[in-house]
Motif scaffolding. Structure first.
Motif, PDB file in Angstrom:
ATOM      1  N   ASP A   1      39.773  35.141  37.526  1.00  0.00           N
ATOM      2  CA  ASP A   1      40.385  35.294  38.861  1.00  0.00           C
ATOM      3  C   ASP A   1      41.821  35.816  38.861  1.00  0.00           C
ATOM      4  O   ASP A   1      42.653  35.327  39.630  1.00  0.00           O
ATOM      5  CB  ASP A   1      40.400  33.932  39.577  1.00  0.00           C
ATOM      6  CG  ASP A   1      39.092  33.671  40.299  1.00  0.00           C
ATOM      7  OD1 ASP A   1      38.266  34.598  40.370  1.00  0.00           O
ATOM      8  OD2 ASP A   1      38.907  32.546  40.799  1.00  0.00           O
ATOM      9  N   GLY A   2      42.157  36.758  38.005  1.00  0.00           N
ATOM     10  CA  GLY A   2      43.519  37.304  38.035  1.00  0.00           C
ATOM     11  C   GLY A   2      44.443  36.718  36.995  1.00  0.00           C
ATOM     12  O   GLY A   2      45.593  37.124  36.889  1.00  0.00           O
TER      13      GLY A   2
ATOM     14  N   GLU B   1      47.719  35.635  41.190  1.00  0.00           N
ATOM     15  CA  GLU B   1      47.329  36.517  42.283  1.00  0.00           C
ATOM     16  C   GLU B   1      45.904  36.970  41.969  1.00  0.00           C
ATOM     17  O   GLU B   1      45.627  37.480  40.894  1.00  0.00           O
ATOM     18  CB  GLU B   1      48.279  37.725  42.304  1.00  0.00           C
ATOM     19  CG  GLU B   1      48.053  38.621  43.491  1.00  0.00           C
ATOM     20  CD  GLU B   1      49.082  39.752  43.554  1.00  0.00           C
ATOM     21  OE1 GLU B   1      49.900  39.875  42.611  1.00  0.00           O
ATOM     22  OE2 GLU B   1      49.047  40.503  44.535  1.00  0.00           O
ATOM     23  N   LYS B   2      44.987  36.790  42.917  1.00  0.00           N
ATOM     24  CA  LYS B   2      43.570  37.069  42.635  1.00  0.00           C
ATOM     25  C   LYS B   2      43.293  38.574  42.601  1.00  0.00           C
ATOM     26  O   LYS B   2      43.725  39.319  43.450  1.00  0.00           O
ATOM     27  CB  LYS B   2      42.687  36.441  43.714  1.00  0.00           C
ATOM     28  CG  LYS B   2      42.906  34.954  43.909  1.00  0.00           C
ATOM     29  CD  LYS B   2      41.976  34.121  43.051  1.00  0.00           C
ATOM     30  CE  LYS B   2      42.261  32.645  43.213  1.00  0.00           C
ATOM     31  NZ  LYS B   2      43.520  32.205  42.575  1.00  0.00           N
ATOM     32  N   PHE B   3      42.563  38.982  41.591  1.00  0.00           N
ATOM     33  CA  PHE B   3      42.004  40.334  41.583  1.00  0.00           C
ATOM     34  C   PHE B   3      40.827  40.335  40.622  1.00  0.00           C
ATOM     35  O   PHE B   3      40.664  39.416  39.814  1.00  0.00           O
ATOM     36  CB  PHE B   3      43.048  41.381  41.184  1.00  0.00           C
ATOM     37  CG  PHE B   3      43.679  41.152  39.833  1.00  0.00           C
ATOM     38  CD1 PHE B   3      43.083  41.656  38.677  1.00  0.00           C
ATOM     39  CD2 PHE B   3      44.868  40.435  39.718  1.00  0.00           C
ATOM     40  CE1 PHE B   3      43.665  41.432  37.445  1.00  0.00           C
ATOM     41  CE2 PHE B   3      45.448  40.211  38.475  1.00  0.00           C
ATOM     42  CZ  PHE B   3      44.846  40.717  37.331  1.00  0.00           C
ATOM     43  N   SER B   4      39.976  41.361  40.745  1.00  0.00           N
ATOM     44  CA  SER B   4      38.850  41.457  39.824  1.00  0.00           C
ATOM     45  C   SER B   4      39.046  42.698  38.954  1.00  0.00           C
ATOM     46  O   SER B   4      39.873  43.558  39.256  1.00  0.00           O
ATOM     47  CB  SER B   4      37.538  41.540  40.600  1.00  0.00           C
ATOM     48  OG  SER B   4      37.576  42.664  41.446  1.00  0.00           O
TER      49      SER B   4
ATOM     50  N   GLU C   1      43.220  46.100  33.426  1.00  0.00           N
ATOM     51  CA  GLU C   1      43.775  45.357  34.557  1.00  0.00           C
ATOM     52  C   GLU C   1      44.474  46.266  35.560  1.00  0.00           C
ATOM     53  O   GLU C   1      44.178  46.261  36.746  1.00  0.00           O
ATOM     54  CB  GLU C   1      44.774  44.295  34.078  1.00  0.00           C
ATOM     55  CG  GLU C   1      45.365  43.563  35.290  1.00  0.00           C
ATOM     56  CD  GLU C   1      46.548  42.662  34.970  1.00  0.00           C
ATOM     57  OE1 GLU C   1      46.532  42.006  33.930  1.00  0.00           O
ATOM     58  OE2 GLU C   1      47.474  42.625  35.811  1.00  0.00           O
TER      59      GLU C   1
ATOM     60  N   SER D   1      42.216  48.660  37.368  1.00  0.00           N
ATOM     61  CA  SER D   1      41.405  47.995  38.394  1.00  0.00           C
ATOM     62  C   SER D   1      42.242  47.696  39.624  1.00  0.00           C
ATOM     63  O   SER D   1      41.826  47.933  40.754  1.00  0.00           O
ATOM     64  CB  SER D   1      40.826  46.682  37.840  1.00  0.00           C
ATOM     65  OG  SER D   1      40.022  46.926  36.716  1.00  0.00           O
ATOM     66  N   ARG D   2      43.458  47.171  39.406  1.00  0.00           N
ATOM     67  CA  ARG D   2      44.292  46.767  40.550  1.00  0.00           C
ATOM     68  C   ARG D   2      44.769  47.953  41.360  1.00  0.00           C
ATOM     69  O   ARG D   2      44.977  47.847  42.561  1.00  0.00           O
ATOM     70  CB  ARG D   2      45.497  45.955  40.056  1.00  0.00           C
ATOM     71  CG  ARG D   2      45.078  44.613  39.485  1.00  0.00           C
ATOM     72  CD  ARG D   2      46.231  43.888  38.859  1.00  0.00           C
ATOM     73  NE  ARG D   2      47.122  43.286  39.850  1.00  0.00           N
ATOM     74  CZ  ARG D   2      48.199  42.572  39.519  1.00  0.00           C
ATOM     75  NH1 ARG D   2      48.515  42.403  38.234  1.00  0.00           N
ATOM     76  NH2 ARG D   2      48.958  42.054  40.451  1.00  0.00           N
TER      77      ARG D   2
END
Lengths: 445, 465
Positions: B66-67, B101-104, B325, B328-329
């Protein structure tokens, strides 16, 4: 120190002794250095946790000399035989060196204090994350401070050293560190602020570290050039390190090879009377404090410059033997992967008497940080003021834009005309703020 | 007995078990770098040799949740050691993910085995042969001039085999070879001391040193020539950079700002500028890990196939350097820019071989009518990422008047703002040259190449007071 650390020390020392037993001392001299380290760190990006890391490692580095030819190899503790074999064949392949006399004989080690902290040794990842968060929060002193990246780390280690002359030593230590890097924005201008702190004890002033970075980012907004010319320059403790301390704590190796601008100046008055620089591997809680150096030579206090007179360079056993004198205990190494080289322990510049070193400066420059360093062969220094301010009528005013300063270190040392009463420690150097007169300043842009 | 390096061939089942174990314990993604290396380095300082034989075996494992990332490493690379390391990485990620901070992330999958194509594999060359090369550099440096008073030659080689695998199915088995030699030579006349430097490095074996390219003599000649050089004047000047310095500009001032982690953390002057014109149309800058040079890698340290990346094309910012990462972000995908120094550090966004594309001009044409400072060689330098302020110190420089070389200068520094330099590059030479180097970021050192051509830049500040 805990029982666990004592156990680790004895395991490491055993590995060193085991490896030395494999060396034929009728042909070679040998030294083994083993370490265990364990660390936890956390990183915040724009105020959010980004990652946490933890690692432990154990390794041994073996140094073997044959007629002065040095072979070195490292390995994990399970493979000491391999390291010894590699180091021996490397020593046999190299050229003899008649200047190599011997590794150091055993000596009694002094006791050092303040190098182990029970609290640091017991912190877990959640606590380390909290440190990174707290320092970030402390830097948010104004809404213009809008980008905050921070990090925290704690570590503990144990080390052992032994050589074929009978040297045996062990030690353990802890360290905690914080860093914060912030950017403030105001209309089109951005200002960068940063601060670091490290300690062997769990006594970091988190509030102060954060606030210093925040204040620096605000005061770095809207930089302006200043009129070029010769003027007083005040060096912040952070800038004293690369410009003044690094240039004057000189390795004897550089001197013996006739590469240093301080060659042949022992006994000479090279700085103003009030300037004293000491290398001290024994001060309580110092970042570089240890009972012995990377060759197992006892740590000591060495006066390098005394009231302006150059008294000593930094020696390891090789350079000391070359001059038939004692090592100053300044052999150092990053980890077990590298052989030792000469580097200062804790450096201290004696404080002065001024409560405010800028109050009498009518027009000058305050250097908070520079990435430049002097040319160690010539002593010439010219560098950009990476972070700094103009001084006008005794007050720090605006941030500086594209400003360079230049002076030969030998002139700088004689033009010091003010040392603050307060001292600050960065990266093992404890120093007052230092004012130097008549420095060339060029600014434009 | 099989070597440590050969043992890696038998690790696939253990590696895959450790990764699936990480996911079973709660990681959404996990990856590993399991590496074994063997190298020799030789230092020769005024006749004194230090020979360092280095061997490494270890693994680093990351777990994503989850980030948040957890990272752990180990030197215990048996089945239990790897599984234990994977579990530690997961527990670290779990300890922090609620505050992240959430990201996939989006992970492309690759599988490949890459073997080096070198002629003389360093472990097959005797230490005596390597030492002879080093001794020859020292000898030739000393013979250059009797004012040469101290010599320092360094040599180092490495064979590095890496398994890079992840929980999505990537499995890369890549072996790389690198060699480099450096000469630092000092000269003295009276009380004056100067130094010269030359390095040579590539993704090659010992064959790299078989020709005449003599780093000892080149560095010695530079040191001696600087003995009668003067300090640089200060002020605002037109500048001409040699290929070393323009290459360093491409890397240090522009390249670091194009790293996507700096874009995301808000510390780059290039944030928000993709597709914008930020330089003169003479400027094209490329980072190419697939180029067989000192910074070469076929796959990056996240197992992504590397490619040529045009970062800036004719003045327009085209691309950032991304890893899994940051790609993706930012919605750009990874372009294969993740690197580690060693198994004991997590991958971060890095450059590889970074260079200016050459222009149309000969050296003589660039010099024609030029008045200003001509800078040669890189001593050191740095930039402030947030503002783009840079300062570079050259090894030597000349005052040039109407195309004629006048005073020889030592320690001349130039400082400027990166975005201004990109606009002020008025002409680029046609011959590209590369230098090997080591880049430090986040405490990790990696082998890199910088490449450039002679170029003219207006309005830089010169220090050297």
């Amino acid at each position: 120190m805990t029982n666990k650390a004592a156990e680790r020390e004895s395991t490491l020392l055993d590995a060193c002794i085991r490896s030395l037993a494999l060396i034929d001392t009728s042909i070679y001299q040998g030294e083994a250095f083993a370490t265990y380290s364990n660390s936890i760190s956390a990183e915040l990006e724009k105020g959010h946790i980004k990652s946490s890391q933890s690692g432990f490692e154990c390794g041994i580095g073996v140094r073997v000399f044959k007629d002065g030819s040095m072979g070195y190899a490292h390995a994990s503790l399970e493979r000491v035989e391999f390291a010894v074999e590699k180091a021996i064949s490397a020593a046999r392949a190299g050229s003899p060196d008649k200047d190599f006399k011997s590794l150091s004989p055993p000596e009694r080690y002094p006791t050092v204090t303040g190098t182990w902290d029970r609290t640091i040794a017991s912190l877990d990842v959640a606590a380390v994350v909290q440190l990174a968060i707290d320092v970030a929060d402390a830097s948010r002193i104004d809404k213009r401070v809008d980008i905050i990246n921070s990090g925290a780390s704690v570590g503990l280690w144990s080390g052992a050293i032994a050589n074929t002359l009978g040297v045996e030593g062990t030690e353990s230590g802890t360290q905690a560190a914080l860093d914060v890097d912030v950017i403030a924005h105001e209309r089109d201008s951005s200002g960068n602020g940063f601060e670091y702190a490290a300690s062997r004890r769990f006594d970091l002033d988190i509030e102060l570290v954060g606030r210093t970075a925040g204040e620096m980012s605000l005061s770095s907004l809207n930089p302006q050039p200043i009129q070029s010319g010769k003027m007083p320059v005040v060096f912040d403790p952070l800038a004293v390190g690369p410009v003044i301390a690094a240039a004057t704590a000189v390795s004897a190796d550089e001197v013996q090879r006739d590469r240093s601008f301080l060659t042949g100046k022992i006994g000479e008055q090279i700085a103003v009377n009030g300037f004293t620089l000491v290398d001290d591997g024994l001060i309580s809680g110092g970042l570089e404090t240890s009972p012995f150096d990377a060759e197992g030579v006892p740590s000591q206090r060495t006066v390098l410059i005394e009231n302006g007179v150059l008294r000593s360079y930094l020696y390891d056993s090789y350079t000391a033997n070359k001059e038939s004198r004692m090592s100053t205990g300044d052999a150092s190494r990053g980890d077990y992967r590298q052989p030792p080289s000469i580097s200062p322990t804790n450096l201290l510049i004696t404080r002065g008497g001024e409560t405010d070193v800028i109050k009498d400066v009518r027009r000058g420059v305050y250097v908070r940080a520079t990435g430049d360093r002097p040319n160690m062969s010539t002593g010439e220094f010219s560098g950009m003021v990476y972070a700094g301010y103009a001084i006008e009528d005794g007050e720090r005013t605006h941030a500086l834009k594209q400003t360079n300063i230049g002076i030969n270190v030998l002139d700088l040392l004689k033009q010091i005309d003010g040392l603050s009463r307060d001292v600050t420690t960065y990266f093992g150097l404890t120093t007052p703020t230092i004012r130097v007169t008549n420095v060339s300043v060029a600014s434009s842009g | 007995m099989q070597t440590l390096m050969q043992e890696l061939s038998e690790k696939r089942a253990d590696v895959e078990e450790a990764l699936s174990n990480a996911c079973a314990h709660g990681a959404q993604f996990a990856d590993i770098r399991l590496e074994s290396s063997e190298g020799t380095s030789i230092s020769l300082k005024d006749g004194m040799t230090k020979i360092n034989s280095s061997n490494e075996l270890g693994a680093g494992i990351r777990a994503f949740l989850d980030g948040a990332w957890g990272f752990a490493y180990t030197t215990q690379v048996n089945r239990n050691g790897l599984i234990n390391c994977a579990e530690r990485a997961v527990s670290l990620a779990k300890a922090v993910f609620t505050r992240a901070e959430k990201f996939s992330i989006d992970v492309p999958v690759f599988e490949a085995t890459v073997k080096p194509t070198v002629q003389q594999l360093p472990p097959h060359v005797s230490i005596a042969d390597k030492l002879n090369y080093v001794l020859r550099q020292e000898q030739e440096a000393k013979e250059t001039d009797d004012r040469v008073n101290s010599t320092e030659i360094g040599y180092s080689d490495v064979v590095l085999r890496k398994i890079i695998a992840n929980s999505e199915g990537t499995y890369i088995d890549e072996t790389a070879v690198r060699s480099i030699a450096r000469a630092m030579i000092f000269a003295k006349e009276g009380a004056l001391r100067q130094s010269g430097y030359k390095a040579r490095g590539d993704s090659k074996g010992f064959e790299l040193f078989s020709d005449d390219g003599n780093i000892g003599r080149i560095a010695a000649a530079q040191a001696v020539s600087l003995l009668d050089a003067k300090p640089a004047p200060s002020g605002q000047f037109e500048a001409m950079l040699d290929p070393s310095l323009s290459g360093v500009f491409a890397h240090e001032a522009f390249g670091h700002a194009a790293e996507a982690d700096a874009i995301i953390s808000g510390t780059s002057i290039l944030a928000g500028k993709l597709t914008q014109t930020i330089g003169s149309d003479a400027v094209t800058i490329v980072d190419d890990p697939s180029l067989k040079s000192y910074g070469y890698m076929a796959y990056d340290d996240e197992g992504i196939r590397t490619q040529r990346k045009v970062l800036m094309e004719r003045g327009i910012l085209q691309s950032y350097l991304t890893d899994i990462e940051t790609g993706s972000r930012l919605g750009l995908g990874s372009n294969g820019s993740a690197r580690v120094q060693r198994y004991d550090a997590p991958p971060i966004v890095r450059m590889s071989n970074t260079f200016f594309e050459p222009g149309d001009f000969t050296f003589e044409e660039l010099l024609e009518g030029f008045s200003g400072i001509y800078f040669i060689g890189w001593q050191y330098g740095y930039t402030t990422p947030a503002t783009g302020m840079l300062t570079f110190k050259s090894r030597e420089a000349y005052i040039v008047e109407h195309g004629e070389l006048r005073d020889h200068l030592r320690d001349a520094a130039l400082s400027a703002m990166t975005l201004e330099v990109l606009h002020n590059i008025s002409a680029i030479g046609k011959t590209l040259a590369f230098d090997p180097g080591t880049c430090g970021k986040g405490g990790q050192m990696t082998p890199n190449t910088t490449g450039g051509a002679y170029m003219r830049v207006s309005d830089v500040v010169v220090g050297g007071i």
